[in-house]
Design a protein around this motif. Structure first.
Motif, short mmCIF file in Angstrom:
data_model
loop_
_atom_site.label_atom_id
_atom_site.label_comp_id
_atom_site.label_asym_id
_atom_site.label_seq_id
_atom_site.Cartn_x
_atom_site.Cartn_y
_atom_site.Cartn_z
N ARG A 168 3.65 14.36 5.87
CA ARG A 168 3.55 13.50 4.68
C ARG A 168 2.67 14.15 3.61
N LYS A 169 1.63 14.86 4.05
CA LYS A 169 0.71 15.47 3.10
C LYS A 169 1.38 16.58 2.29
N HIS A 191 0.84 -1.20 0.00
CA HIS A 191 0.00 0.00 0.00
C HIS A 191 0.88 1.25 0.00
N LEU A 192 1.95 1.25 0.79
CA LEU A 192 2.85 2.41 0.83
C LEU A 192 3.53 2.64 -0.52
N LYS A 193 3.82 1.59 -1.26
CA LYS A 193 4.47 1.72 -2.57
C LYS A 193 3.48 2.13 -3.67
N SER A 194 2.19 2.02 -3.39
CA SER A 194 1.15 2.30 -4.39
C SER A 194 0.96 3.81 -4.58
N GLY A 195 0.10 4.14 -5.53
CA GLY A 195 -0.23 5.53 -5.81
C GLY A 195 -0.88 6.26 -4.65
N ASP A 196 -1.46 5.52 -3.69
CA ASP A 196 -2.04 6.15 -2.50
C ASP A 196 -0.98 6.87 -1.67
N PHE A 197 0.24 6.38 -1.73
CA PHE A 197 1.32 6.97 -0.94
C PHE A 197 2.50 7.36 -1.84
N PHE A 198 3.56 6.57 -1.86
CA PHE A 198 4.80 6.96 -2.54
C PHE A 198 4.77 6.83 -4.06
N LEU A 223 14.25 18.09 0.59
CA LEU A 223 13.80 16.71 0.54
C LEU A 223 12.80 16.58 -0.60
N SER A 224 13.02 15.60 -1.47
CA SER A 224 12.12 15.36 -2.61
C SER A 224 11.47 13.99 -2.46
N ILE A 225 10.14 14.01 -2.41
CA ILE A 225 9.35 12.78 -2.32
C ILE A 225 8.20 12.91 -3.30
N VAL A 235 -6.69 7.37 10.70
CA VAL A 235 -6.04 6.07 10.67
C VAL A 235 -4.52 6.25 10.68
N VAL A 236 -4.03 7.22 9.91
CA VAL A 236 -2.60 7.50 9.81
C VAL A 236 -2.39 9.00 10.02
N SER A 237 -1.48 9.35 10.92
CA SER A 237 -1.25 10.77 11.18
C SER A 237 -0.50 11.42 10.03
N ASP A 238 -0.56 12.73 9.98
CA ASP A 238 0.16 13.50 8.97
C ASP A 238 1.65 13.59 9.31
N GLU A 239 1.95 13.68 10.60
CA GLU A 239 3.34 13.84 11.03
C GLU A 239 4.12 12.53 10.94
N ILE A 240 5.26 12.61 10.28
CA ILE A 240 6.16 11.47 10.15
C ILE A 240 7.45 11.82 10.89
N ARG A 241 7.86 10.96 11.78
CA ARG A 241 9.13 11.17 12.49
C ARG A 241 10.22 10.38 11.78
N LEU A 242 11.33 11.04 11.54
CA LEU A 242 12.48 10.44 10.87
C LEU A 242 13.55 10.13 11.90
#
Length: 175
Positions: A141-142, A67-74, A103-105, A158-165
């Motif tokens: 992430r948004k 799911h993370l690799k899909s168009g919904d995410f990355f 950072l480019s994502i 379900v999933v927060s916007d904030e991502i901790r690295l």
């Protein structure tokens, strides 16, 4: 100028995200590369470049990884790598630094600011000079186009916007 390359066998590139707002899910990138160029022994003038293969994302759950690799995410098919290029690496005090860069994502580039703790340098068993760093920060992430959302019956995310690295990186001085 000294050039240093990330030692992937002794480095970890992780992220954490709140799931259901009650617990964290940790993931990592298994394939990545990067280099550091610096004139100074304490790295205070360093230029840092890094990239990670999106297809190497690993969370311990094959369905979630897909799911993370899909168009919904990355969207790994269209955007196979994320990348970072430093714009500034400044000593704050002692072994503490601030790392700023782009950072480019998923085709979106944004400035980020990260905290760095320099662990020092040493020689390994084979005579190679190594340096270690712990890097921490937070991103939205948004802001990078990872906008998939779902809401629980109670109205929570379900999933927060904030991502901790959390990156623990060892670099090896190149000859």
């Amino acid at each position: 100028m000294a050039t240093w390359a990330i030692d992937p066998l002794h480095s970890e590139i992780q992220f954490r995200v709140k799931h259901l707002v009650i617990s964290n899910v940790t993931g990592s990138f298994q394939k990545f590369e990067g280099k550091v160029e610096a004139d100074k022994e304490d790295f205070s003038d360093a230029s840092i470049a890094f990239s990670a293969d999106i297809d190497s994302i690993f969370t311990g759950n094959e369905q979630r990884d897909g799911h993370l690799k899909s168009g919904d995410f990355f969207d790994a098919a269209q955007h196979p790598k994320l990348s970072f290029q430093s714009t500034s690496f400044k000593k704050v005090s002692g072994d503490e630094f601030t790392l700023e860069g782009d950072l480019s994502i998923k085709g979106v580039t944004k400035p980020v600011k990260l905290e760095v703790e320099f662990g020092g340098t040493t020689k390994d068993l084979y005579g190679n000079t190594k340096a270690g760093f712990e890097i921490k920060g937070k991103i939205s992430r948004k802001a990078f186009g990872l906008t998939w959302d779902a809401v629980t019956e109670a109205g929570g995310a379900v999933v927060s916007d904030e991502i901790r690295l959390i990156l623990n990186v060892q670099v090896a001085k190149q000859a």
